[in-house]
Write an enzyme that holds these catalytic residues in place. Structure first.
Site, mmCIF file in Angstrom:
data_model
loop_
_atom_site.group_PDB
_atom_site.id
_atom_site.type_symbol
_atom_site.label_atom_id
_atom_site.label_comp_id
_atom_site.label_asym_id
_atom_site.label_seq_id
_atom_site.Cartn_x
_atom_site.Cartn_y
_atom_site.Cartn_z
ATOM 1 N N ILE A 85 0.841 -1.197 0.000
ATOM 2 C CA ILE A 85 0.000 0.000 0.000
ATOM 3 C C ILE A 85 0.877 1.248 0.000
ATOM 4 O O ILE A 85 1.792 1.380 0.819
ATOM 5 C CB ILE A 85 -0.920 0.006 1.238
ATOM 6 C CG1 ILE A 85 -1.788 -1.256 1.238
ATOM 7 C CG2 ILE A 85 -1.796 1.252 1.253
ATOM 8 C CD1 ILE A 85 -2.468 -1.526 2.567
ATOM 9 N N CYS A 86 0.583 2.142 -0.919
ATOM 10 C CA CYS A 86 1.308 3.403 -1.019
ATOM 11 C C CYS A 86 0.416 4.505 -0.466
ATOM 12 O O CYS A 86 -0.495 4.994 -1.146
ATOM 13 C CB CYS A 86 1.667 3.673 -2.487
ATOM 14 S SG CYS A 86 2.597 5.195 -2.748
ATOM 15 N N VAL A 87 0.665 4.878 0.784
ATOM 16 C CA VAL A 87 -0.129 5.908 1.427
ATOM 17 C C VAL A 87 0.796 6.755 2.287
ATOM 18 O O VAL A 87 1.773 6.248 2.862
ATOM 19 C CB VAL A 87 -1.271 5.286 2.271
ATOM 20 C CG1 VAL A 87 -0.717 4.410 3.374
ATOM 21 C CG2 VAL A 87 -2.198 6.345 2.821
#
Length: 204
Positions: A85-87
């Site tokens: 996840i890219c957050v």
């Protein structure tokens, strides 16, 4: 420090239950957590139930955990290959004040508020920007596939349970047949033979 903080986060999760979010550490490793988030209401993710894995570093909370979806998700900010996840909260936006509940809450919000300008899945980002109808179709199709797979798994478990019951019934019938045969007044040789077979089956 990390273990004490993770235990504290777990107590907070148990104390402050949030609908649609659940998480707990693995039975044999406090640094690996399994989580479930439900898709936000009134969104294309609403019917989805998503499994995640969080892996915490030894210096948590000074550094954020690695987070990935175990369930397949079509989303601009989720790597298709491994679900990472890219957050922002897990990168430059991280501060030690964030806890596990805050992480999962941010990931849940990310589902309905993606950032196509920082894509992990370029195809999803382009569809989100240029063809929202096709993007929505891909998302809902993947969610339905996951639901169908879960139903098939439950059906397989039910069939296995029925098969086990049938096998147990057969074993009981065989035992009853042997017992009934021993109780019959057959001629002496046949009765002795059945008794020998029965004793052998017990001692084996």
């Amino acid at each position: 420090m990390a273990m004490r903080r993770l235990q504290q986060d777990f107590r907070q999760l148990l104390k402050n239950k949030v609908e649609g979010i659940d998480a707990s550490p693995s039975a044999d490793n406090l640094f690996i957590w399994n989580a479930i988030i439900c898709g936000p209401e009134d969104s294309i993710y609403e019917s989805g139930v998503f499994q995640l894995q969080l892996i915490f570093p030894e210096d948590y909370p000074l550094r954020p955990p690695q987070a990935r979806f175990v369930t397949k998700v079509f989303h601009p900010n989720v790597w298709w290959e491994d679900g990472r996840i890219c957050v922002d909260i897990l990168k430059d936006g991280w501060t030690p004040s964030y806890d596990i509940l805050a992480i999962l809450h941010s990931i849940r919000l990310l589902l309905i508020d993606p950032n196509p300008l920082s894509p992990a899945n370029l195809e999803a980002a382009l569809l989100f920007r240029d063809n929202r109808a096709e993007y929505n179709r891909r998302v809902t199709e993947l969610i339905q596939d996951a639901l169908d797979a879960d139903e098939d798994e439950e059906e397989d478990k039910d069939e296995e349970a029925v098969a086990d019951d049938v096998e147990n019934d057969r074993d009981d019938d065989n035992t009853n047949e042997v017992a009934a045969g021993l109780s019959q007044t057959d001629d002496g040789d046949l009765l002795r033979e059945k008794a020998i077979i029965h004793r052998q089956s017990i001692t084996e």
